[in-house]
Design an enzyme around this catalytic site. Structure first.
Site, short mmCIF file in Angstrom:
data_model
loop_
_atom_site.label_atom_id
_atom_site.label_comp_id
_atom_site.label_asym_id
_atom_site.label_seq_id
_atom_site.Cartn_x
_atom_site.Cartn_y
_atom_site.Cartn_z
N CYS A 127 5.15 -5.72 -3.73
CA CYS A 127 5.79 -4.81 -2.76
C CYS A 127 5.40 -5.12 -1.31
O CYS A 127 6.03 -4.63 -0.38
CB CYS A 127 5.47 -3.37 -3.11
SG CYS A 127 5.90 -2.95 -4.80
N HIS A 268 5.80 1.28 2.91
CA HIS A 268 6.41 0.89 1.63
C HIS A 268 6.90 2.17 0.93
O HIS A 268 6.17 3.16 0.84
CB HIS A 268 5.37 0.16 0.79
CG HIS A 268 5.82 -0.08 -0.61
ND1 HIS A 268 7.09 -0.51 -0.92
CD2 HIS A 268 5.17 0.08 -1.80
CE1 HIS A 268 7.20 -0.62 -2.23
NE2 HIS A 268 6.06 -0.26 -2.78
N ASN A 298 11.44 2.97 -5.52
CA ASN A 298 10.64 1.83 -5.06
C ASN A 298 11.39 0.53 -5.37
O ASN A 298 11.54 0.17 -6.53
CB ASN A 298 9.28 1.88 -5.78
CG ASN A 298 8.35 0.75 -5.38
OD1 ASN A 298 8.76 -0.21 -4.73
ND2 ASN A 298 7.10 0.85 -5.79
#
Ligand code: COA
Length: 344
Positions: A127, A268, A298
């Site tokens: 990520c 994030h 996500n």
């Protein structure tokens, strides 16, 4: 003294700034809501929303791979930057879901958009991928090797998601984002400073064990579900908060900035509770934190650039604004970057 037998041409010039001159994103059309997920696994909209802030996520069609999502995001970024595909010197794609082992996703996107003058590669930093890739591109640009780079985060996380694992499948989604980054004279702005960190000792807490050289694809790996992500959610949560907070503080200190100096913080987009916990520790006003995870979940390496693109298109950013990008992912990897907005 030895006689010089060559006339070496010094290619590297004085440092240049790496400036984001356009962004784009592509999110697949198919929306998977929490209510629909509740018909697939034992969960509920209430549980998912209260624990994560996620309401829905996008799921790519069976025909779409990460490079298809990335190519569309790239086209939009190029249009936004008013740059032609053949002007791109370098394509770097951050992904944990490449279309295949070989060729790399960057080359596949190159072919799709016709960026035939570029050299292309992928990076894997989970990520944190987009911020890592942006810094890699900005180093190439600053030292004069590359004039124009295309930096992407492109993910089809749905294909490494175990749709029977309720603690994991509710969190993720598919999508892609792209930024066109170009050299400008020093002092213009762009990527000001980036700090990137990793800790391989914590790798077991978030992993995709199957399909690589450790556990090559076999009937066994498939029957044991090794091609799906495995995660210790509680531990990942704690580390995500402490790592993103500390690296954000460090990059601010390195640049002589305070949180109040930032127009936007783009964390994030993993979980609203993680974003709030970072906010409690880092400070700043809630409106400084840009969040769109409620719509997309996500999206791993795509999350930061998809959010940055949305913030830019919604006119949250104007020339001279300072943005903090901060990310965390498997590895573990984490990073923070200060970007001075020069676009629009
Ligand atoms: N629906 C309903 N119940 C669920 C569930 C779901 N989707 N997922 C887990 N549960 C259950 C668990 O089985 C557990 O039940 P039990 O108490 O009977 O054993 C209970 O909910 C609590 O589980 P727990 O893991 O303690 O929940 P949590 O509050 O830690 O929230 C996460 C779980 C995954 C949302 C949270 O740990 C998290 O966000 N972690 C970070 C994940 C992440 O962002 N990863 C990517 C980083 S890049």
């Amino acid at each position: 003294m030895t006689k010089k037998t060559h006339d070496l041409k010094r290619i590297r010039t004085t440092p240049l700034d790496a400036v984001i001159i356009g962004t784009g994103a592509y999110m697949p059309e198919r929306i998977l809501t929490n209510d629909e997920l509740s018909t697939m696994v034992a969960t509920s909209n209430e549980w998912i929303e209260s624990r994560t802030g996620i309401r829905e996520r996008r799921i790519a069609s069976p025909e779409q791979a990460s490079s298809d999502l990335g190519a569309e995001a790239a086209r939009r970024a190029l249009a936004n930057a008013r740059v032609q595909a053949d002007e791109i010197d370098m394509i770097v794609v951050a992904t944990i879901t490449p279309d295949m082992g070989l060729p790399n996703t960057g080359c596949l996107i190159q072919q799709k958009i016709g960026a035939h003058n570029a050299f292309c590669f992928d990076i894997e930093a989970a990520c944190s991928g987009f911020v890592y890739a942006l810094e890699i591109a900005s180093q190439f640009i600053s030292n004069g090797t590359v004039k124009t780079a295309l930096v992407l985060g492109a993910e089809k996380i749905s294909c490494i998601t175990d749709w029977k694992d309720r603690s994991l499948c509710v969190l993720f989604g598919d999508g892609a984002g792209a930024a066109v980054v170009q050299a400008r004279p020093a002092g213009t702005g762009g990527v000001i400073h980036t700090i990137m960190r990793s800790d391989g000792r914590l790798g077991d807490l978030l992993m995709l064990p199957g399909g690589g050289s450790r556990h090559p694809a076999s009937h066994d790996t498939v029957s044991h579900g090794l091609h799906y992500m495995k995660m210790d959610g509680r531990e990942v949560f704690k580390h995500a908060v402490t790592c993103m907070t500390s690296v954000a503080k460090d990059v601010l200190t390195a640049c002589g900035l305070k949180v109040e100096d930032l127009k936007l913080i783009i964390p994030h987009q993993a979980n609203m509770r993680i974003v709030k916990a970072i906010g409690d520790r880092l400070g700043g006003k809630p409106e400084q934190y840009f969040v769109n995870l409620d719509k997309y979940g996500n999206t791993s390496a795509a999350s930061v650039i998809v959010a940055l693109d949305e913030a830019s298109r919604k006119n949250h950013l104007k020339k001279g604004d300072l943005v903090l990008l901060v990310a965390f992912g498997g590895g573990f990897t984490w990073c923070a970057s200060i970007v001075e907005w020069c676009h629009g």
